[in-house]
Design a protein around this motif. Structure first.
Motif, PDB file in Angstrom:
ATOM      1  N   GLY A   1       0.913  -1.288  -0.102  1.00  0.00           N
ATOM      2  CA  GLY A   1       0.116  -0.563  -0.155  1.00  0.00           C
ATOM      3  C   GLY A   1       0.864   1.628   0.478  1.00  0.00           C
ATOM      4  N   ARG A   2       1.616   1.268   0.102  1.00  0.00           N
ATOM      5  CA  ARG A   2       3.142   2.180   0.174  1.00  0.00           C
ATOM      6  C   ARG A   2       2.857   3.486  -1.145  1.00  0.00           C
ATOM      7  NH1 ARG A   2       6.621   5.892  -1.149  1.00  0.00           N
ATOM      8  NH2 ARG A   2       8.845   6.053  -0.455  1.00  0.00           N
ATOM      9  N   LYS A   3       2.607   4.324  -1.276  1.00  0.00           N
ATOM     10  CA  LYS A   3       1.538   5.385  -2.333  1.00  0.00           C
ATOM     11  C   LYS A   3       3.843   5.878  -2.762  1.00  0.00           C
ATOM     12  CE  LYS A   3      -2.132   6.411  -0.928  1.00  0.00           C
ATOM     13  NZ  LYS A   3      -3.658   7.197  -0.548  1.00  0.00           N
ATOM     14  N   PHE A   4       3.558   5.993  -3.746  1.00  0.00           N
ATOM     15  CA  PHE A   4       5.354   6.698  -4.435  1.00  0.00           C
ATOM     16  C   PHE A   4       4.649   7.762  -5.411  1.00  0.00           C
ATOM     17  CE2 PHE A   4       6.260   2.265  -3.841  1.00  0.00           C
ATOM     18  CZ  PHE A   4       7.602   2.265  -3.796  1.00  0.00           C
ATOM     19  N   PRO A   5       4.843   9.041  -4.636  1.00  0.00           N
ATOM     20  CA  PRO A   5       4.034   9.955  -5.626  1.00  0.00           C
ATOM     21  C   PRO A   5       4.724  10.747  -6.520  1.00  0.00           C
ATOM     22  CG  PRO A   5       6.068  11.261  -4.404  1.00  0.00           C
ATOM     23  CD  PRO A   5       5.651   9.340  -3.661  1.00  0.00           C
ATOM     24  N   VAL A   6       3.520  11.169  -7.524  1.00  0.00           N
ATOM     25  CA  VAL A   6       4.144  12.056  -9.081  1.00  0.00           C
ATOM     26  C   VAL A   6       3.268  13.106  -8.839  1.00  0.00           C
ATOM     27  CG1 VAL A   6       3.577  11.630 -11.484  1.00  0.00           C
ATOM     28  CG2 VAL A   6       3.203   9.382  -9.836  1.00  0.00           C
ATOM     29  N   LYS A   7       4.494  13.810  -9.296  1.00  0.00           N
ATOM     30  CA  LYS A   7       4.608  15.073  -9.096  1.00  0.00           C
ATOM     31  C   LYS A   7       4.981  15.424 -10.932  1.00  0.00           C
ATOM     32  CE  LYS A   7       4.122  16.160  -5.032  1.00  0.00           C
ATOM     33  NZ  LYS A   7       2.986  16.251  -4.395  1.00  0.00           N
ATOM     34  N   GLU A   8       4.421  16.517 -11.318  1.00  0.00           N
ATOM     35  CA  GLU A   8       4.504  17.241 -12.499  1.00  0.00           C
ATOM     36  C   GLU A   8       5.004  16.132 -13.267  1.00  0.00           C
ATOM     37  OE1 GLU A   8       7.379  19.833 -12.129  1.00  0.00           O
ATOM     38  OE2 GLU A   8       6.296  21.172 -10.658  1.00  0.00           O
ATOM     39  N   GLY A   9       4.949  14.786 -13.836  1.00  0.00           N
ATOM     40  CA  GLY A   9       4.971  13.972 -14.361  1.00  0.00           C
ATOM     41  C   GLY A   9       6.151  12.930 -14.037  1.00  0.00           C
ATOM     42  N   ILE A  10       6.715  12.885 -12.900  1.00  0.00           N
ATOM     43  CA  ILE A  10       7.697  12.319 -12.506  1.00  0.00           C
ATOM     44  C   ILE A  10       8.165  11.703 -11.170  1.00  0.00           C
ATOM     45  CG2 ILE A  10       9.961  12.419 -12.085  1.00  0.00           C
ATOM     46  CD1 ILE A  10      10.200  15.134 -13.481  1.00  0.00           C
ATOM     47  N   PRO A  11       7.749  10.439 -11.527  1.00  0.00           N
ATOM     48  CA  PRO A  11       7.445   9.368 -10.818  1.00  0.00           C
ATOM     49  C   PRO A  11       8.990   8.975  -9.565  1.00  0.00           C
ATOM     50  CG  PRO A  11       7.426   7.499 -12.397  1.00  0.00           C
ATOM     51  CD  PRO A  11       7.745   9.280 -12.448  1.00  0.00           C
ATOM     52  N   ASN A  12       8.215   9.626  -7.727  1.00  0.00           N
ATOM     53  CA  ASN A  12       9.180   9.535  -7.331  1.00  0.00           C
ATOM     54  C   ASN A  12       9.051   8.383  -6.815  1.00  0.00           C
ATOM     55  OD1 ASN A  12      10.738   9.902  -5.068  1.00  0.00           O
ATOM     56  ND2 ASN A  12       9.895  11.293  -4.211  1.00  0.00           N
ATOM     57  N   MET A  13      10.341   7.139  -6.511  1.00  0.00           N
ATOM     58  CA  MET A  13      10.762   6.008  -6.141  1.00  0.00           C
ATOM     59  C   MET A  13      11.543   5.757  -5.208  1.00  0.00           C
ATOM     60  SD  MET A  13       8.262   4.618  -8.445  1.00  0.00           S
ATOM     61  CE  MET A  13       8.782   2.662  -8.274  1.00  0.00           C
ATOM     62  N   ILE A  14      11.907   7.008  -4.828  1.00  0.00           N
ATOM     63  CA  ILE A  14      12.854   6.593  -3.645  1.00  0.00           C
ATOM     64  C   ILE A  14      12.402   5.937  -2.460  1.00  0.00           C
ATOM     65  CG2 ILE A  14      14.783   8.417  -2.487  1.00  0.00           C
ATOM     66  CD1 ILE A  14      14.725  10.107  -4.815  1.00  0.00           C
ATOM     67  N   LEU A  15      12.210   5.350  -1.563  1.00  0.00           N
ATOM     68  CA  LEU A  15      12.697   4.379  -0.578  1.00  0.00           C
ATOM     69  C   LEU A  15      13.219   5.675   0.523  1.00  0.00           C
ATOM     70  CD1 LEU A  15      13.762   0.864  -1.292  1.00  0.00           C
ATOM     71  CD2 LEU A  15      10.815   1.879  -1.336  1.00  0.00           C
ATOM     72  N   HIS A  16      12.084   5.450   1.511  1.00  0.00           N
ATOM     73  CA  HIS A  16      12.583   5.811   2.722  1.00  0.00           C
ATOM     74  C   HIS A  16      14.014   4.694   3.411  1.00  0.00           C
ATOM     75  CE1 HIS A  16       8.449   7.269   3.066  1.00  0.00           C
ATOM     76  NE2 HIS A  16       9.515   8.392   2.701  1.00  0.00           N
ATOM     77  N   GLU A  17      14.911   5.296   4.725  1.00  0.00           N
ATOM     78  CA  GLU A  17      15.812   4.885   5.407  1.00  0.00           C
ATOM     79  C   GLU A  17      14.902   3.473   5.807  1.00  0.00           C
ATOM     80  OE1 GLU A  17      18.956   5.161   8.978  1.00  0.00           O
ATOM     81  OE2 GLU A  17      18.947   6.703   6.884  1.00  0.00           O
ATOM     82  N   ASP A  18      13.848   2.758   6.547  1.00  0.00           N
ATOM     83  CA  ASP A  18      13.624   2.241   7.418  1.00  0.00           C
ATOM     84  C   ASP A  18      12.967   1.226   6.143  1.00  0.00           C
ATOM     85  OD1 ASP A  18      11.462   3.819   6.892  1.00  0.00           O
ATOM     86  OD2 ASP A  18      10.102   2.668   7.902  1.00  0.00           O
ATOM     87  N   GLU A  19      12.459   1.246   4.445  1.00  0.00           N
ATOM     88  CA  GLU A  19      12.423   0.611   3.291  1.00  0.00           C
ATOM     89  C   GLU A  19      13.426  -0.295   3.336  1.00  0.00           C
ATOM     90  OE1 GLU A  19       8.266   2.548   2.460  1.00  0.00           O
ATOM     91  OE2 GLU A  19      10.274   3.755   1.857  1.00  0.00           O
ATOM     92  N   LEU A  20      15.132  -0.204   3.070  1.00  0.00           N
ATOM     93  CA  LEU A  20      15.669  -0.552   2.554  1.00  0.00           C
ATOM     94  C   LEU A  20      16.245  -1.850   2.934  1.00  0.00           C
ATOM     95  CD1 LEU A  20      17.651   2.832   2.338  1.00  0.00           C
ATOM     96  CD2 LEU A  20      16.122   1.892   0.320  1.00  0.00           C
TER      97      LEU A  20
END
Length: 148
Positions: free
Chosen positions: A129-148
């Protein structure tokens, strides 16, 4: 994501269904991070130059079930979406989509893969259910430190 020949299509990386066919969640513990669901708040339709050879080269790489889901995810927004600011300000109707994508012609695939752009919204992992935001057409797939 996809390497495209120069001058063959718009270089905007916000191609909704193309990106969705290749992006996956890699959050720690994720077993089924593909395909990501699209929750769009802003979508644009912008016609790009048609390159049938490029589309045919993509055919064997397409996950048709993921493509069908992506089309369903974004089709609920509206029957029409505004074109980008570089085009006229008149809304363009979304093209009719074929029932059976495997047999659809290259022009219909081109439209679905390259002309519909998620401008704002989220890509959602089906597993976590993790949401990866899309802003101005660019998806941000960067993970938070606790998700690595």
């Amino acid at each position: 994501l996809i390497s495209t020949p120069p001058n063959s299509l718009n270089q905007d990386i916000g191609h909704a269904t193309t990106n969705n066919n290749f992006l996956r969640s890699t959050v720690k513990g994720t077993e089924k991070g593909y395909p990501l669901h699209i929750v769009a708040t802003s979508v644009e339709y912008e016609e790009s130059p048609y390159d049938p050879e490029f589309i045919e080269s993509l055919r064997p790489k397409i996950d048709y079930m993921a493509l069908c889901q992506a089309v369903k995810d974004i089709s609920s927004l509206s029957a029409t979406v505004p074109q980008s600011s570089s085009s006229s300000s008149n809304p363009q109707p979304l093209p009719e989509l074929p029932e059976e994508l495997r047999d659809c012609d290259a022009a219909a695939l081109h439209t679905m893969l390259l002309d519909v752009h998620v401008i704002e919204g989220d890509l959602v992992c089906p597993d976590t259910g993790r949401k990866f935001p899309v802003k101005e057409g660019i998806p941000n797939m960067i993970l938070h430190e606790d998700e690595l």
